[in-house]
Design a protein around this motif. Sequence first.
Motif, short mmCIF file in Angstrom:
data_model
loop_
_atom_site.label_atom_id
_atom_site.label_comp_id
_atom_site.label_asym_id
_atom_site.label_seq_id
_atom_site.Cartn_x
_atom_site.Cartn_y
_atom_site.Cartn_z
N GLY A 18 0.84 -1.19 0.00
CA GLY A 18 0.00 0.00 0.00
C GLY A 18 0.88 1.24 0.00
O GLY A 18 2.03 1.20 0.42
N PHE A 19 0.34 2.35 -0.49
CA PHE A 19 1.17 3.54 -0.61
C PHE A 19 0.35 4.79 -0.30
O PHE A 19 -0.76 4.96 -0.80
N VAL A 20 0.92 5.66 0.54
CA VAL A 20 0.32 6.96 0.85
C VAL A 20 1.32 8.03 0.47
O VAL A 20 2.47 8.01 0.94
N SER A 21 0.93 8.96 -0.40
CA SER A 21 1.83 10.01 -0.87
C SER A 21 1.31 11.37 -0.43
O SER A 21 0.19 11.76 -0.76
N LEU A 22 2.13 12.09 0.35
CA LEU A 22 1.76 13.42 0.84
C LEU A 22 2.77 14.45 0.34
O LEU A 22 3.87 14.10 -0.10
N GLY A 23 2.39 15.73 0.42
CA GLY A 23 3.36 16.78 0.17
C GLY A 23 3.32 17.38 -1.22
O GLY A 23 2.35 17.24 -1.96
N CYS A 24 4.42 18.02 -1.57
CA CYS A 24 4.53 18.87 -2.77
C CYS A 24 4.79 18.03 -4.02
O CYS A 24 4.99 16.81 -3.94
N PRO A 25 4.82 18.68 -5.20
CA PRO A 25 5.11 17.96 -6.43
C PRO A 25 6.46 17.24 -6.42
O PRO A 25 6.61 16.19 -7.06
N LYS A 26 7.47 17.80 -5.70
CA LYS A 26 8.75 17.09 -5.63
C LYS A 26 8.59 15.77 -4.90
O LYS A 26 9.18 14.76 -5.28
N ALA A 27 7.76 15.76 -3.84
CA ALA A 27 7.49 14.52 -3.13
C ALA A 27 6.69 13.56 -4.01
O ALA A 27 6.90 12.34 -3.97
N THR A 28 5.77 14.10 -4.79
CA THR A 28 5.02 13.26 -5.73
C THR A 28 5.96 12.56 -6.70
O THR A 28 5.81 11.37 -7.00
N SER A 29 6.95 13.30 -7.19
CA SER A 29 7.94 12.71 -8.09
C SER A 29 8.70 11.59 -7.41
O SER A 29 8.95 10.53 -8.01
N ASP A 30 9.07 11.79 -6.14
CA ASP A 30 9.73 10.72 -5.38
C ASP A 30 8.82 9.49 -5.27
O ASP A 30 9.28 8.35 -5.41
N SER A 31 7.54 9.73 -4.99
CA SER A 31 6.58 8.62 -4.89
C SER A 31 6.50 7.85 -6.20
O SER A 31 6.47 6.61 -6.20
N GLU A 32 6.48 8.57 -7.30
CA GLU A 32 6.40 7.90 -8.61
C GLU A 32 7.62 7.03 -8.85
O GLU A 32 7.51 5.92 -9.40
N SER A 33 8.79 7.50 -8.42
CA SER A 33 10.01 6.71 -8.58
C SER A 33 9.94 5.42 -7.76
O SER A 33 10.29 4.33 -8.25
N ILE A 34 9.47 5.52 -6.52
CA ILE A 34 9.36 4.33 -5.67
C ILE A 34 8.33 3.37 -6.22
O ILE A 34 8.56 2.14 -6.29
N LEU A 35 7.18 3.88 -6.62
CA LEU A 35 6.13 3.02 -7.17
C LEU A 35 6.59 2.31 -8.43
O LEU A 35 6.26 1.13 -8.66
N THR A 36 7.34 3.02 -9.27
CA THR A 36 7.86 2.40 -10.49
C THR A 36 8.78 1.24 -10.16
O THR A 36 8.70 0.17 -10.77
N ARG A 37 9.67 1.42 -9.17
CA ARG A 37 10.57 0.33 -8.78
C ARG A 37 9.79 -0.84 -8.18
O ARG A 37 10.07 -2.02 -8.49
N LEU A 38 8.82 -0.54 -7.33
CA LEU A 38 8.02 -1.61 -6.73
C LEU A 38 7.33 -2.44 -7.82
O LEU A 38 7.36 -3.68 -7.80
N ARG A 39 6.72 -1.75 -8.75
CA ARG A 39 6.00 -2.46 -9.82
C ARG A 39 6.96 -3.22 -10.71
O ARG A 39 6.68 -4.35 -11.14
N SER A 40 8.12 -2.62 -11.00
CA SER A 40 9.11 -3.29 -11.85
C SER A 40 9.60 -4.59 -11.24
O SER A 40 9.90 -5.55 -11.95
N GLU A 41 9.70 -4.61 -9.91
CA GLU A 41 10.18 -5.83 -9.23
C GLU A 41 9.07 -6.85 -9.01
O GLU A 41 9.33 -7.94 -8.49
#
Length: 453
Positions: A18-41
């Motif tokens: 599960g994933f909860v993403s808070l904060g500014c667009p820079k944090a959103t970009s970080d979330s997208e990076s983590i989600l991409t790695r999770l899905r890739s694995e």
Amino acid sequence: MTRTSESGSTAKPTPKVGFVSLGCPKATSDSESILTRLRSEGYDIVPTYDDADVVVVNTCGFIDAAVEESLDAIGEALAENGKVIVTGCMGAEGPKRQQVLSAHPQVLAVTGPHATEEVMDAVHRHLPKPHDPFSDLVPPQGIRLTPSHYAYLKISEGCNHRCSFCIIPSMRGDLVSRPIGDVMREAEALRDAGVRELLIVSQDTSAYGVDVKYRTGFWGGKPLRTKLYDLANALGELDMWVRMHYVYPYPHVDDIIPLMAEGKILPYLDVPFQHASPRVLKAMKRPANAENNLERIRAWRSICPDITIRSTFIAGFPGETEQEFEELLDFLGEARLDRVGCFAYSPVEGASANDLPGALPEEVREERRQRLMEFQEDISTQRLEEKIDREMIVLVDEVDEDGAVARSEGDAPDIDGLVHILDGQDLEVGDFVRVRITDCDVHDLYAEVITED
């Protein structure tokens, strides 16, 4: 979800995050990076606590309200699931991390922002890796949390400034610019995936490349400096809207205004001026002064008359006098900015401004914030009224039976206004449409579609 092996036997269920993403667009970009790695694995990303084997919470810790929201989100995830990994600004080394551990000592791990590898290590420790990665199922542009027709593109991490009211450098570190070739390849992948608008974000977009002394990179076989102008010029070749955020008013920002006038990038600048009083700006440790800013705003508009300028300000900074606040209002009256946001000064744990003399009562800070926003409201409305009867291209964000909701070149998603198209029921999300502006209110425009004869 389970998988079946080639022999027909049933494999173990796919691990779920599960994933909860808070904060500014820079944090959103970080979330997208983590989600991409999770899905890739090969991990499944699930929308509920009940279905998740572990929950990742990406936090924000910039102001007190964000800290409270982050701690509440962590607590909720723990109560509903029990297995929580914390990342983001609240996880940075120092007081914020201690706040997390004091409030929620049972979390599995805590990492700082922009920490994809550390998050993945924590996930691997507490949730076995899937047997079959999904890398072939992850799109080239990665996992995105924004609608499909626009995306945030982060060009750097961290900041070299030490503004007295801000603790971002202590959480995200000094400036680290991404190689310009990497940025351009990501932009191309987003364009090829159907993204129509790129929102360029960082802590300090104007400083892009300073840390690497504007090192030369390559894209499409051509040399490019790691510098704002070169990046903006190259992005302008991709046939997309390109919108600049978090642009400090350094002198070299002047160089990109002609690109806006030529239509290569959007005529839009998000410039965090913060104040207009020279003494307050000095106390804030801001790299600018109000007089030069007014001159440059005039120069920008002489080159690109259609430029939209948005900014944010702080009212009630420690020691701010009534006269200095009036200087800020005078600045707004002369600058006639299109969009303005204002925060009442709020002490942030770890910020050096907390030690400045002359702290103002909360009611004074809030009264000045409200007075500034009321003052600016008339200016913003007048700027919108100037657009009535004009034709413009807009980008459609939503469509329903009542019409369409779009944005103009002067409207960034979530923070600016909207363009309501009452006869837009037949439009589609992601369409570029020519409209005529028929009316406005304090924040939004109203329009009708221009049909070809």
